[in-house]
Every structure is written in structure tokens, then in C-alpha cells.
Design an enzyme around this catalytic site. Structure first.
Site, PDB file in Angstrom:
ATOM      1  N   PHE A 105       0.849  -1.192   0.000  1.00 13.21           N
ATOM      2  CA  PHE A 105       0.000   0.000   0.000  1.00 13.21           C
ATOM      3  C   PHE A 105       0.880   1.235   0.000  1.00 13.21           C
ATOM      4  O   PHE A 105       1.803   1.347   0.809  1.00 13.21           O
ATOM      5  CB  PHE A 105      -0.925   0.021   1.222  1.00 13.21           C
ATOM      6  CG  PHE A 105      -1.928   1.140   1.163  1.00 13.21           C
ATOM      7  CD1 PHE A 105      -3.077   1.019   0.394  1.00 13.21           C
ATOM      8  CD2 PHE A 105      -1.716   2.321   1.862  1.00 13.21           C
ATOM      9  CE1 PHE A 105      -3.987   2.066   0.312  1.00 13.21           C
ATOM     10  CE2 PHE A 105      -2.630   3.368   1.783  1.00 13.21           C
ATOM     11  CZ  PHE A 105      -3.771   3.236   1.010  1.00 13.21           C
ATOM     12  N   ASP A 111       9.148   2.541   1.167  1.00 17.89           N
ATOM     13  CA  ASP A 111       8.024   3.317   1.672  1.00 17.89           C
ATOM     14  C   ASP A 111       7.979   3.091   3.181  1.00 17.89           C
ATOM     15  O   ASP A 111       7.525   2.046   3.648  1.00 17.89           O
ATOM     16  CB  ASP A 111       6.736   2.860   0.988  1.00 17.89           C
ATOM     17  CG  ASP A 111       5.500   3.570   1.536  1.00 17.89           C
ATOM     18  OD1 ASP A 111       5.593   4.169   2.628  1.00 17.89           O
ATOM     19  OD2 ASP A 111       4.442   3.494   0.889  1.00 17.89           O
ATOM     20  N   LYS A 167       3.002  10.046   8.106  1.00 17.61           N
ATOM     21  CA  LYS A 167       2.318   9.597   9.319  1.00 17.61           C
ATOM     22  C   LYS A 167       2.964  10.132  10.605  1.00 17.61           C
ATOM     23  O   LYS A 167       2.753  11.273  10.967  1.00 17.61           O
ATOM     24  CB  LYS A 167       2.229   8.073   9.331  1.00 17.61           C
ATOM     25  CG  LYS A 167       1.174   7.515   8.346  1.00 17.61           C
ATOM     26  CD  LYS A 167       0.923   6.048   8.594  1.00 17.61           C
ATOM     27  CE  LYS A 167      -0.027   5.423   7.598  1.00 17.61           C
ATOM     28  NZ  LYS A 167      -1.435   5.577   7.930  1.00 17.61           N
TER      29      LYS A 167
HETATM   30  N1  PLP Z   1       2.345   4.227   2.384  1.00 14.02           N
HETATM   31  C1  PLP Z   1       2.076   3.403   3.399  1.00 14.02           C
HETATM   32  C2  PLP Z   1       3.017   2.271   3.703  1.00 14.02           C
HETATM   33  C3  PLP Z   1       0.934   3.582   4.179  1.00 14.02           C
HETATM   34  O1  PLP Z   1       0.668   2.748   5.187  1.00 14.02           O
HETATM   35  C4  PLP Z   1       0.066   4.647   3.864  1.00 14.02           C
HETATM   36  C5  PLP Z   1      -1.168   4.876   4.631  1.00 14.02           C
HETATM   37  O2  PLP Z   1      -1.688   4.015   5.294  1.00 14.02           O
HETATM   38  C6  PLP Z   1       0.392   5.495   2.797  1.00 14.02           C
HETATM   39  C7  PLP Z   1       1.542   5.262   2.089  1.00 14.02           C
HETATM   40  C8  PLP Z   1      -0.484   6.645   2.415  1.00 14.02           C
HETATM   41  O3  PLP Z   1      -0.313   7.690   3.317  1.00 14.02           O
HETATM   42  P1  PLP Z   1      -1.373   8.882   3.343  1.00 14.02           P
HETATM   43  O4  PLP Z   1      -2.674   8.282   3.761  1.00 14.02           O
HETATM   44  O5  PLP Z   1      -0.799   9.850   4.351  1.00 14.02           O
HETATM   45  O6  PLP Z   1      -1.423   9.451   1.983  1.00 14.02           O
END
Ligand code: PLP
Length: 405
Positions: A140, A225, A254
Site C-alpha cells: 500500500f 516506503d 504519518k
Molecule cells: N504508504 C504506506 C506504507 C501507508 O501505510 C500509507 C497509509 O496508510 C500510505 C503510504 C499513504 O499515506 P497517506 O494516507 O498519508 O497518503
């Protein structure tokens, strides 16, 4: 005269786009790892706003930073730089592999910048053929169209017409499946150094090292990520440090702002130089208010005592969950690292993680799910031990209600 109306859950259905289905409880204030709703009912927070509130609610250092900066300067845009952004960038660079920082406002935006940079780097250095991005199933990376397409869950990316192209998905923890896809046309491999949304799946050491080696072999960038794993979540400042595998680009969001929206993409000088003037941008990226709060959060988390505390609290969480399982036999596995923990429901309770979440809420505890069969816990990194114990008491009552109710 101001119109009078009730602010309640029903109002959501009247005025909000229906893409979320929030709980009936509306919290109005929080302190540490406790939250109070409109009726002053108290809840313990094991969810942390989905791995965001790394220092709980209204941590004094963050409140102080917000108030101080709030009385100085809120916003400029990137026509000018500002002190909080420069200070935060310096700390990110000093404490990681990176040499350059780009600020964004969310995880998705940080990843969007990372993927665009990888494409631009490959185009500049190797030419048009090198545009393939490989990521992993169940991964994700956010909800913009590019990031959600790179993410490995078609349920999220289908239904919006033609997708951005040249994106392939390999299987996590399966090097052969990556090997079958990667070539000299690959510009980047994107992975979470512990899959969060996809089910709290840790990479094996062999897999993480193998991905790095395959990227090196094919001159592809490795993008980590760390939006969910970063800023202390796994007990290291960033998860890559625990793995001993260094990416070329890393994203963080986050917990970076401890509850204030901010994100960043980090990389090396050599790669960063391809994001030339005018190639990418954001009105709010590097906003002074966001960066001032993030600097305070970063300083507080990046302390050996805080990081050591995460490891101790991980042990408490896992022991308490194991004790609940001993009594009720609901989990087949308790996994994850640091305070990114998943309890995987056994065959008798498959598909029922939401029931556990709802039962916990009824007993005064906020939890999360990661898919239909995993209960996820991402509490504050400094949650008091007493709140862990009390929260687990409540969790046990919720499990009892499901098993015996
Ligand atoms: N990348 C990862 C690993 C995530 O867990 C998330 C959100 O859960 C995101 C990206 C997306 O982040 P945002 O919701 O701040 O756009």
C-alpha cells in the site's frame, strides 16, 4: 445569526462524501493514550490514528511547538524557504542515509514524488526504455492514482479508467517472482520494509537483501516506503536500519508530524539532482507550522530511551495478546515489529476482524484492522505501561464477548 444544528454521526451522512464509514463515536479531546467522546466516555487508544500519533494526543512538546510557531509564521509557499523546514531537513539528513529532502503533506504525496523522481532519474540517465516500476502484491502506497496503482491491491485501483502504465507487481517475500519481472528496463522497485495495510508482514532478511541485490544488478532504484514503519514505529528510527538494507529513496509521513499532516521524500545527492527546478512541487510542502511540529516529534522520538521503550512495550503487547489467546484461542499468529503489531485470527474467526474492533470499541478501546482477519495495533510509542495493561483488560472483555457472547 449562526444557524444551530446538532453535530453528530448522522450529520456525516448528510454532508460528507460517502467514501468512509466512521464509527458512531465522535472523540472531542485526547491526552496521552486516552480519548474522550462527546458524552465524556473515555477510550484507550491502541490505534494511534493509524500509526500517526506517535507521541499520543496533545504531547506537551508538540503542543508547545505548535503554539510557538503558530504565533510566529504559518505559511509562505515555496517561493521562500523557512527555518522550521530547514531545521527538520537537516535533522532528517543527519540521522539517515539521505543527503536531500523534499517535503510533502502526506504519505501518498511523498510516494508520488518518489515515483516521479525515479522515472525522471531513469529517463535522464538511461533513456525512455527504463520506466518500469515493480512493487509488491498487498503493498500500500497511498490513494493518488499513481500511488494506488503502484500499490498491490486492485480493489483500490480498479474502477477509475485507464491506469498509469508500466507498473508490475511481484510477490512479497518471493525473490523468484521479482527476478522474473525485473530487467534493465526497471527504473525502481518499491517496497514497504514491513507491509502494514497488507497484513503486518515482515520481510525475511534474505528477501530484503535479495531485493537490494537485484536492484543493483539491473541499475534500478530501491524505494522504501516507510510511511507506516518510519519514525520509531518498529523500534528503530527507520525500519531499514534494523534490516541493514539501505534504499536509494525513502518516504516518511504519518508519525513524522505526530498528528500534524506532513510527509517527506529522502534521497541521495546523485538522484536528487534530477528533480530540477520546476519539475515537481507543492504549495504546502515544507509549511513552517507542519515542520515545526514535526521537528519536535522527530527530536522526541529520536532518543535512545524512546526507541528502547518501543521494544519493551512491544514485548508487553505481545505477551498480553498471547495471554488472551491462551485463554480464548482466537489467534493463529501474533506478528509484527515494535508497535506495529498484528493478531491474525484463526480459522474459526476468519473474516471477523471488524467484529473484534467493534467489540473493543464497546469496551472502551480503539483498535485497527489490517484486512478482514487481522486485528492491528499501532499505539503511541510512549503509551504508559498502565494504559497497555488497562487496554488489554478491555480487549480481553471484548474477545470474551465475541467468543462467549
Ligand atoms: N504508504 C504506506 C506504507 C501507508 O501505510 C500509507 C497509509 O496508510 C500510505 C503510504 C499513504 O499515506 P497517506 O494516507 O498519508 O497518503
Amino acid at each position: 445569526m449562526t444557524e444551530q444544528f446538532s453535530v453528530n454521526r448522522e450529520l456525516f451522512d448528510h454532508v460528507m462524501v460517502p467514501n468512509y464509514s466512521p464509527s458512531a463515536v465522535i472523540p472531542v479531546r485526547g491526552k496521552g493514550s486516552r480519548v474522550w467522546d462527546q458524552n465524556n466516555n473515555e477510550l484507550i487508544d491502541f490505534a494511534g490514528g493509524i500509526a500517526v500519533s506517535c507521541l499520543g494526543h496533545c504531547h506537551p512538546a508538540l503542543v508547545e511547538a505548535l503554539k510557538t510557531q503558530g504565533e510566529k509564521l504559518w505559511h509562505l509557499s515555496n517561493v521562500m524557504t523557512n527555518e522550521p523546514a530547514l531545521r527538520l531537513a537537516k535533522k532528517l539528513v543527519d540521522n539517515t542515509f539521505a543527503e536531500k529532502v523534499y517535503f510533502a503533506n502526506s504519505g501518498a504525496e511523498s510516494n508520488e514524488a518518489a515515483f516521479k523522481l525515479a522515472r525522471r532519474w531513469a529517463l535522464d540517465v538511461y533513456g525512455e526504455h527504463k520506466s518500469q516500476i515493480i512493487s509488491f502484491k498487498q503493498g500500500f502506497h497511498g490513494r493518488t492514482f499513481f500511488t494506488v496503482t503502484v500499490g498491490g491491491q486492485e480493489a483500490y485501483s480498479d474502477g477509475f479508467g485507464p491506469k498509469p502504465g508500466d507498473i508490475e507487481h511481484a510477490e512479497y517475500n518471493n525473490l523468484e517472482s521479482l527476478e522474473a519481472l525485473i530487467s534493465d528496463n526497471t527504473c525502481a522497485v518499491v517496497m514497504e520494509p514491513l507491509q502494514g495495510e497488507g497484513g503486518i508482514v515482515s520481510p525475511t532478511q534474505e528477501f530484503a537483501e535479495g531485493v537490494r541485490a537485484l536492484c543493483d544488478k539491473h541499475n534500478a532504484l530501491l524505494i522504501f516506503d516507510e510511511v507506516q514503519t518510519g519514525v520509531g514505529r518498529t523500534g528503530e528510527l527507520y525500519a531499514y536500519m534494523g534490516l541493514g538494507v539501505t534504499p536509494d529513496i525513502m518516504t516518511t509521513a504519518k508519525a513524522l508530524g505526530g498528528g500534524f499532516p506532513v510527509g517527506a521524500m529522502l534521497t541521495t545527492n546523485d538522484i536528487a539532482k534530477h528533480l530540477k527546478i520546476g519539475t515537481h512541487g507543492s504549495t504546502y510542502g515544507g509549511n513552517p507550522l507542519a515542520c515545526a511540529v514535526a521537528e519536535a516529534a522527530f527530536d522526541t522520538v529520536n532518543d535512545p530511551a524512546t526507541l528502547q521503550g518501543v521494544k519493551a512495550k512491544e514485548a508487553m503487547f505481545k505477551q498480553a495478546l498471547a495471554a488472551v489467546n491462551e485463554k480464548y484461542n482466537v489467534f493463529k499468529e501474533i506478528r509484527g515489529k515494535g508497535l506495529l503489531i498484528g493478531a491474525v485470527l484463526n480459522d474459526d474467526y476468519q473474516g471477523r476482524s471488524k467484529d473484534f474492533l467493534n467489540a473493543a470499541m464497546k469496551h472502551g478501546l480503539m483498535t485497527l484492522v489490517a484486512g478482514a482477519s487481522i486485528i492491528r495495533f499501532t499505539p503511541s510509542l510512549v503509551i504508559p505501561d498502565a494504559d497497555i495493561l488497562e487496554g488489554m483488560n478491555r480487549f480481553e472483555k471484548a474477545v470474551d464477548a465475541i467468543v462467549n457472547g
